[in-house]
Design an enzyme around this catalytic site. Structure first.
Site, mmCIF file in Angstrom:
data_model
loop_
_atom_site.group_PDB
_atom_site.id
_atom_site.type_symbol
_atom_site.label_atom_id
_atom_site.label_comp_id
_atom_site.label_asym_id
_atom_site.label_seq_id
_atom_site.Cartn_x
_atom_site.Cartn_y
_atom_site.Cartn_z
ATOM 1 C CB SER A 12 -0.872 0.015 1.254
ATOM 2 O OG SER A 12 -1.326 1.333 1.505
ATOM 3 C CG HIS A 36 -3.843 -2.280 -1.133
ATOM 4 N ND1 HIS A 36 -4.887 -3.181 -1.250
ATOM 5 C CD2 HIS A 36 -4.200 -1.426 -0.140
ATOM 6 C CE1 HIS A 36 -5.821 -2.877 -0.365
ATOM 7 N NE2 HIS A 36 -5.439 -1.802 0.313
ATOM 8 C CG ASP A 38 -5.178 1.813 1.102
ATOM 9 O OD1 ASP A 38 -6.030 0.908 1.191
ATOM 10 O OD2 ASP A 38 -3.991 1.665 1.448
ATOM 11 C CG MET A 40 -8.879 6.249 2.439
ATOM 12 S SD MET A 40 -7.994 6.503 3.981
ATOM 13 C CE MET A 40 -7.028 4.986 4.063
ATOM 14 C CG HIS A 69 -9.159 -1.105 0.338
ATOM 15 N ND1 HIS A 69 -8.451 -1.087 1.527
ATOM 16 C CD2 HIS A 69 -10.464 -1.286 0.687
ATOM 17 C CE1 HIS A 69 -9.294 -1.239 2.537
ATOM 18 N NE2 HIS A 69 -10.517 -1.353 2.058
ATOM 19 C CG MET A 71 -11.403 2.034 2.702
ATOM 20 S SD MET A 71 -9.804 2.214 3.506
ATOM 21 C CE MET A 71 -8.735 2.288 2.081
ATOM 22 C CG MET A 140 -10.908 -3.690 6.433
ATOM 23 S SD MET A 140 -9.554 -3.220 5.348
ATOM 24 C CE MET A 140 -8.650 -2.044 6.366
ATOM 25 N N GLY A 145 -9.001 3.589 7.378
ATOM 26 C CA GLY A 145 -8.868 5.051 7.441
ATOM 27 C C GLY A 145 -7.438 5.537 7.532
ATOM 28 N N GLY A 147 -3.033 4.398 7.897
ATOM 29 C CA GLY A 147 -1.943 3.441 7.979
ATOM 30 C C GLY A 147 -1.317 3.497 9.365
ATOM 31 N N GLY A 148 -0.437 2.546 9.636
ATOM 32 C CA GLY A 148 0.356 2.589 10.860
ATOM 33 C C GLY A 148 -0.368 2.191 12.133
ATOM 34 C CG ASP A 179 -5.583 -3.246 4.042
ATOM 35 O OD1 ASP A 179 -4.528 -2.798 4.528
ATOM 36 O OD2 ASP A 179 -6.328 -2.599 3.284
ATOM 37 N N GLY A 180 -3.902 -4.178 7.144
ATOM 38 C CA GLY A 180 -3.795 -3.366 8.348
ATOM 39 C C GLY A 180 -2.864 -3.981 9.373
ATOM 40 N N GLY A 181 -1.778 -3.282 9.660
ATOM 41 C CA GLY A 181 -0.853 -3.742 10.693
ATOM 42 C C GLY A 181 -0.036 -4.959 10.320
ATOM 43 N N GLY A 201 1.646 -1.495 4.344
ATOM 44 C CA GLY A 201 1.976 -0.116 4.012
ATOM 45 C C GLY A 201 3.203 0.341 4.764
ATOM 46 C CB SER A 202 3.682 1.824 8.117
ATOM 47 O OG SER A 202 2.768 0.997 8.743
HETATM 48 C C1 DX5 Z 1 -6.148 1.266 6.029
HETATM 49 C C2 DX5 Z 1 -5.708 0.873 4.642
HETATM 50 C C3 DX5 Z 1 -4.490 0.020 4.600
HETATM 51 C C4 DX5 Z 1 -3.304 0.646 5.245
HETATM 52 C C5 DX5 Z 1 -2.222 -0.335 5.494
HETATM 53 O O1 DX5 Z 1 -7.386 1.861 5.978
HETATM 54 O O2 DX5 Z 1 -6.712 0.173 3.976
HETATM 55 O O3 DX5 Z 1 -4.202 -0.429 3.289
HETATM 56 O O4 DX5 Z 1 -2.788 1.680 4.510
HETATM 57 O O5 DX5 Z 1 -1.217 0.336 6.175
HETATM 58 P P1 DX5 Z 1 -0.426 -0.356 7.342
HETATM 59 O O6 DX5 Z 1 0.266 -1.546 6.739
HETATM 60 O O7 DX5 Z 1 0.500 0.702 7.781
HETATM 61 O O8 DX5 Z 1 -1.403 -0.761 8.398
HETATM 62 ZN ZN ZN Z 2 -6.230 -0.920 2.065
#
Ligand code: DX5
Ligand code: ZN
Length: 227
Positions: A12, A36, A38, A40, A69, A71, A140, A145, A147-148, A179-181, A201-202
């Protein structure tokens, strides 16, 4: 995208440098399966990333195929447009959709794979009726919403339940994405629960060597995946 034993890593760019996305994408494009993206809208989630025009520019210049993705609050209207724009896959949120079955059909008829995403508070049973029609289910592992955030271990029962049901589908089996963390500390747990596609992502963009991080994540997932 269909083999149940294949592992997909989909970075991401949410935590990448938005002012230089071409070179940020180039850092991981040789070793990643999809990009990926995102999207939003500051309505469905309290954050804004790209409007459709900017997303289309990214889709056009990315050498990696794009896994969008969405959102956003209006997937019924917008999801088919992302498919038309050339995304490889388009995933919309069940919680935002008016007619999920129609969206799935419209994504596919515009040439993309169709995915459905669920937030941590949504049960797998709420989307099970779509499982034979979709190409990907996104569970999820943070509230969408930002990252990180920290990986939600309590989503793993849902992943395991979804994996059991997915294994009863006709081949090609739908992909099970989380997706996430996701990081070297958490990807093994998600793969052991049955996920085979990982957004990070991060973990990737805060690493000093993003492409090496993609390879490390893939290795752990391959070693831990339970089909
Ligand atoms: C959160 C996003 C994710 C996010 C992942 O709403 O859908 O794709 O950016 O970032 P990390 O890996 O930092 O959780
Ligand atoms: Zn995502």
């Amino acid at each position: 995208m269909s083999n149940k034993n294949s592992i997909l890593i989909t970075p991401s760019i949410l935590n990448a440098n938005f002012d230089d996305l071409e070179s940020e994408i180039a850092k991981i494009s040789q070793v990643s399966d999809l990009l990926h993206l995102d999207v939003m809208d500051n309505i469905f989630v309290p954050n804004f990333t790209f409007d459709f025009k900017r997303a289309k520019e990214i889709i056009d210049f990315s050498k990696l195929s794009v896994d969008a993705h969405l959102m956003i609050a209006d997937p019924d209207d917008m999801a088919p447009k992302y498919a038309q724009a050339g995304c490889a896959s388009v995933t919309f949120h069940y919680e935002a959709a008016k007619e999920s079955r129609v969206i799935i059909k419209n994504i596919k008829s515009n040439g993309a794979k169709a995915g459905i995403a669920i937030k941590p508070g949504t049960k797998f049973s709420q989307v099970e009726e779509f499982i034979d029609d979709i190409d990907m289910l996104l569970i999820m592992t943070v509230e969408p919403g930002f990252g990180g955030q920290s990986f939600m271990h309590d989503q793993m029962d849902k992943v395991a339940k979804a994996r059991d049901r997915i294994n009863q589908c006709k081949e090609p089996l739908p992909i099970l994405q989380v997706d996430g963390g996701i990081s070297v500390d958490t990807i093994g747990e998600a793969a052991a629960a049955g996920a085979n596609c990982f957004v990070a992502g991060s973990a990737i963009y805060k690493s000093s060597n993003p492409s090496d991080m993609v390879e490390q994540l893939r290795k752990i997932a391959l070693n831990s995946f339970k089909s």
